[in-house]
Write a protein that holds these residues in place. Sequence first.
Motif, PDB file in Angstrom:
ATOM      1  N   TYR A 252       0.828  -1.206   0.000  1.00  0.00           N
ATOM      2  CA  TYR A 252       0.000   0.000   0.000  1.00  0.00           C
ATOM      3  C   TYR A 252       0.861   1.254   0.000  1.00  0.00           C
ATOM      4  CZ  TYR A 252      -3.938  -3.039   1.114  1.00  0.00           C
ATOM      5  OH  TYR A 252      -4.903  -4.015   1.071  1.00  0.00           O
ATOM      6  N   ARG A 253       0.323   2.324  -0.551  1.00  0.00           N
ATOM      7  CA  ARG A 253       1.047   3.591  -0.636  1.00  0.00           C
ATOM      8  C   ARG A 253       0.959   4.375   0.662  1.00  0.00           C
ATOM      9  NH1 ARG A 253       0.698   6.769  -6.357  1.00  0.00           N
ATOM     10  NH2 ARG A 253       1.114   5.017  -7.768  1.00  0.00           N
ATOM     11  N   THR A 254       1.952   5.235   0.858  1.00  0.00           N
ATOM     12  CA  THR A 254       1.959   6.122   2.015  1.00  0.00           C
ATOM     13  C   THR A 254       1.176   7.399   1.716  1.00  0.00           C
ATOM     14  OG1 THR A 254       4.029   7.098   1.263  1.00  0.00           O
ATOM     15  CG2 THR A 254       4.188   5.286   2.836  1.00  0.00           C
ATOM     16  N   ASP A 255       0.889   8.145   2.758  1.00  0.00           N
ATOM     17  CA  ASP A 255       0.170   9.412   2.643  1.00  0.00           C
ATOM     18  C   ASP A 255       0.992  10.383   1.798  1.00  0.00           C
ATOM     19  OD1 ASP A 255      -0.968  11.966   3.150  1.00  0.00           O
ATOM     20  OD2 ASP A 255      -1.765  11.247   5.058  1.00  0.00           O
ATOM     21  N   PRO A 256       0.404  10.922   0.727  1.00  0.00           N
ATOM     22  CA  PRO A 256       1.177  11.817  -0.145  1.00  0.00           C
ATOM     23  C   PRO A 256       1.372  13.216   0.427  1.00  0.00           C
ATOM     24  CG  PRO A 256      -1.070  11.637  -0.957  1.00  0.00           C
ATOM     25  CD  PRO A 256      -0.962  10.686   0.202  1.00  0.00           C
ATOM     26  N   TYR A 257       0.652  13.557   1.483  1.00  0.00           N
ATOM     27  CA  TYR A 257       0.708  14.915   2.016  1.00  0.00           C
ATOM     28  C   TYR A 257       1.395  15.003   3.375  1.00  0.00           C
ATOM     29  CZ  TYR A 257      -2.805  15.628  -1.610  1.00  0.00           C
ATOM     30  OH  TYR A 257      -3.468  15.668  -2.801  1.00  0.00           O
ATOM     31  N   ALA A 258       1.186  14.001   4.229  1.00  0.00           N
ATOM     32  CA  ALA A 258       1.720  14.069   5.590  1.00  0.00           C
ATOM     33  C   ALA A 258       3.156  13.555   5.636  1.00  0.00           C
ATOM     34  CB  ALA A 258       0.843  13.253   6.538  1.00  0.00           C
ATOM     35  N   GLU A 259       3.880  13.960   6.675  1.00  0.00           N
ATOM     36  CA  GLU A 259       5.261  13.532   6.835  1.00  0.00           C
ATOM     37  C   GLU A 259       5.364  12.164   7.497  1.00  0.00           C
ATOM     38  OE1 GLU A 259       7.368  16.537   8.915  1.00  0.00           O
ATOM     39  OE2 GLU A 259       7.141  18.032   7.321  1.00  0.00           O
ATOM     40  N   THR A 260       4.265  11.624   7.980  1.00  0.00           N
ATOM     41  CA  THR A 260       4.297  10.294   8.577  1.00  0.00           C
ATOM     42  C   THR A 260       4.514   9.248   7.491  1.00  0.00           C
ATOM     43  OG1 THR A 260       1.936   9.877   8.320  1.00  0.00           O
ATOM     44  CG2 THR A 260       2.619  11.060  10.299  1.00  0.00           C
ATOM     45  N   GLU A 261       4.869   8.059   7.903  1.00  0.00           N
ATOM     46  CA  GLU A 261       5.060   6.954   6.968  1.00  0.00           C
ATOM     47  C   GLU A 261       3.888   5.988   7.021  1.00  0.00           C
ATOM     48  OE1 GLU A 261       7.511   6.588   4.701  1.00  0.00           O
ATOM     49  OE2 GLU A 261       8.029   8.621   5.308  1.00  0.00           O
ATOM     50  N   TYR A 262       2.707   6.489   7.428  1.00  0.00           N
ATOM     51  CA  TYR A 262       1.538   5.619   7.459  1.00  0.00           C
ATOM     52  C   TYR A 262       1.260   5.064   6.064  1.00  0.00           C
ATOM     53  CZ  TYR A 262       0.043   6.948  12.180  1.00  0.00           C
ATOM     54  OH  TYR A 262      -0.053   7.134  13.530  1.00  0.00           O
ATOM     55  N   ALA A 263       1.064   3.759   5.984  1.00  0.00           N
ATOM     56  CA  ALA A 263       0.680   3.105   4.740  1.00  0.00           C
ATOM     57  C   ALA A 263      -0.113   1.862   5.107  1.00  0.00           C
ATOM     58  CB  ALA A 263       1.906   2.726   3.922  1.00  0.00           C
ATOM     59  N   GLY A 264      -1.241   1.677   4.473  1.00  0.00           N
ATOM     60  CA  GLY A 264      -2.045   0.496   4.768  1.00  0.00           C
ATOM     61  C   GLY A 264      -3.288   0.466   3.920  1.00  0.00           C
ATOM     62  N   GLY A 265      -4.090  -0.585   4.137  1.00  0.00           N
ATOM     63  CA  GLY A 265      -5.329  -0.747   3.399  1.00  0.00           C
ATOM     64  C   GLY A 265      -6.484  -0.969   4.335  1.00  0.00           C
ATOM     65  N   PHE A 266      -7.687  -1.073   3.770  1.00  0.00           N
ATOM     66  CA  PHE A 266      -8.872  -1.226   4.610  1.00  0.00           C
ATOM     67  C   PHE A 266      -9.700  -2.442   4.224  1.00  0.00           C
ATOM     68  CE2 PHE A 266     -13.102  -0.370   6.278  1.00  0.00           C
ATOM     69  CZ  PHE A 266     -12.812   0.126   7.542  1.00  0.00           C
ATOM     70  N   ALA A 267     -10.022  -2.612   2.935  1.00  0.00           N
ATOM     71  CA  ALA A 267     -10.922  -3.697   2.539  1.00  0.00           C
ATOM     72  C   ALA A 267     -10.597  -4.150   1.125  1.00  0.00           C
ATOM     73  CB  ALA A 267     -12.379  -3.242   2.638  1.00  0.00           C
ATOM     74  N   VAL A 268     -11.185  -5.302   0.749  1.00  0.00           N
ATOM     75  CA  VAL A 268     -10.976  -5.907  -0.564  1.00  0.00           C
ATOM     76  C   VAL A 268     -12.330  -6.246  -1.181  1.00  0.00           C
ATOM     77  CG1 VAL A 268     -10.033  -7.919  -1.791  1.00  0.00           C
ATOM     78  CG2 VAL A 268      -8.727  -6.868   0.068  1.00  0.00           C
ATOM     79  N   ALA A 269     -12.455  -6.077  -2.490  1.00  0.00           N
ATOM     80  CA  ALA A 269     -13.635  -6.523  -3.231  1.00  0.00           C
ATOM     81  C   ALA A 269     -13.169  -7.306  -4.444  1.00  0.00           C
ATOM     82  CB  ALA A 269     -14.500  -5.343  -3.663  1.00  0.00           C
TER      83      ALA A 269
END
Length: 477
Positions: A252-269
């Motif tokens: 998953y990609r990281t937040d393009p705006y924040a300086e944090t390195e948060y990256a993740g997903g939520f659900a699948v279809a």
Amino acid sequence: MCDPPAVLRSAPRLVAVGLGLVAAASCGDEPADALAGDELRLPTGAALSPDGAWLFVSNSNLDRRDAAGSLVALDVRALDEALAAPADPGASFSAATCRHSAVHPGVRECDAAALIDPARTLRLPTGAGNIIVDRPFADAPAWGSEGGVARLMVASNVDRAITWIDAEIDAAGALELRCGQDLGGRCDDHHTLTHRFNDRDSTALPGDAARLRLSPAFRYAYLPHMTGSQMTLVDLRGAGGPEISDIEGDFYRTDPYAETEYAGGFAVAERPCDPAAPSALSLSCTRPHLFTSHRFWPGLRQFTVATGADVVLGRNDRGFIDTNAGVVDDLPYMADLAFEDDAGERLLLVSTTPAALLRVDASLDDEGEPRLEPIATVGLCRDPNVLAVDRPPGGEALAFVSCFADDKVAVVELGALRVVETLELGDGPNELVVDDARRRLYVVETLGHAIAVVDLERTSPRYLEVVARIAGGSGFF
């Protein structure tokens, strides 16, 4: 002693990211080893049995008050009887399971303890999330007959485990839940997946599990993780039961705006596959064509599974929302998603920030590629996350979206893609379960320690209203 809901409410950004991230906050007392087997407490997931007679509910223990979470089985047929004959307001629950509310006209308050048999309650690892129900044996008898088995699976985002449980109706018509449990209801190691290939020397399951999803066409389950940029694949065909076959990193990609390195997903279809017109990614329907929502990037990712090797194969991303970085302020972007139609032509995608429901054209072009063009958008209540679609025969299709921070559920008419109702719920509405046979919607109120019941019968004078609430003594309004 602190108030657990206050602890969770104190960090709205983290709650929006994922309830598992606030689970480390506790009230300072040692966890109680005893398990209250007949209550709803910080429930997060729910699912109906194949015949609709039982509502399985996961209690998360996110505040770590107890030594474990739990899975309880709520008797829906007993609930039907109790709702039909409620007692007067203020009546004791020792005399009746449901009573008329003294505060909210038309709402019945129902005692969870009267509907849950603690003998069936199982311990779950802390942080239990949503529940999926699998039918593991294609040639098995129907559910409710001798030998008919359903398999429940629950991912826990704090203790990092996926628990699987076999459910069966015995010869006497009683529900049995089996996971090799001990006398305290704790499932054995065989039923608790913590490492790839069930090998403790292999890769461990990451934390912050999001929504576990069952493949409708392949013997897989998919588990995004809200942090760490990882996706887990569960092979449901293992010789001894389900096993984790792949944990894909940097997915998953990281937040393009924040300086944090948060990256993740939520659900699948998973997109339905038509053998006469398969998508390119499906390889003539021999592989699943999957979409997953990024949590910290405003868009989707396509992927598939190499069915011979049982590993995840990532593909391309598609962004949808041009977001004002000052407004987002390090909040998550995307949440749940589901196909609106059986053909997989239209995809519904929940945007958490900004709060909206998107309709996306997922029809195939001449190259067999989904177009993934936004068709329409409708604004929602604050912090929308979980999505459920109701397609009643001969009726207007609806989408329900729970807004955790706003204590609301948005009702979207899909024909015109417009919000037709916003339901006021108790604290922290989360999981949504449509009971088509009874024309009800069950809304799990995580912070309210309750389940609200919404009337979905179009001819009812209480249509799209909360008509009952299942809780304990402290969980009522």
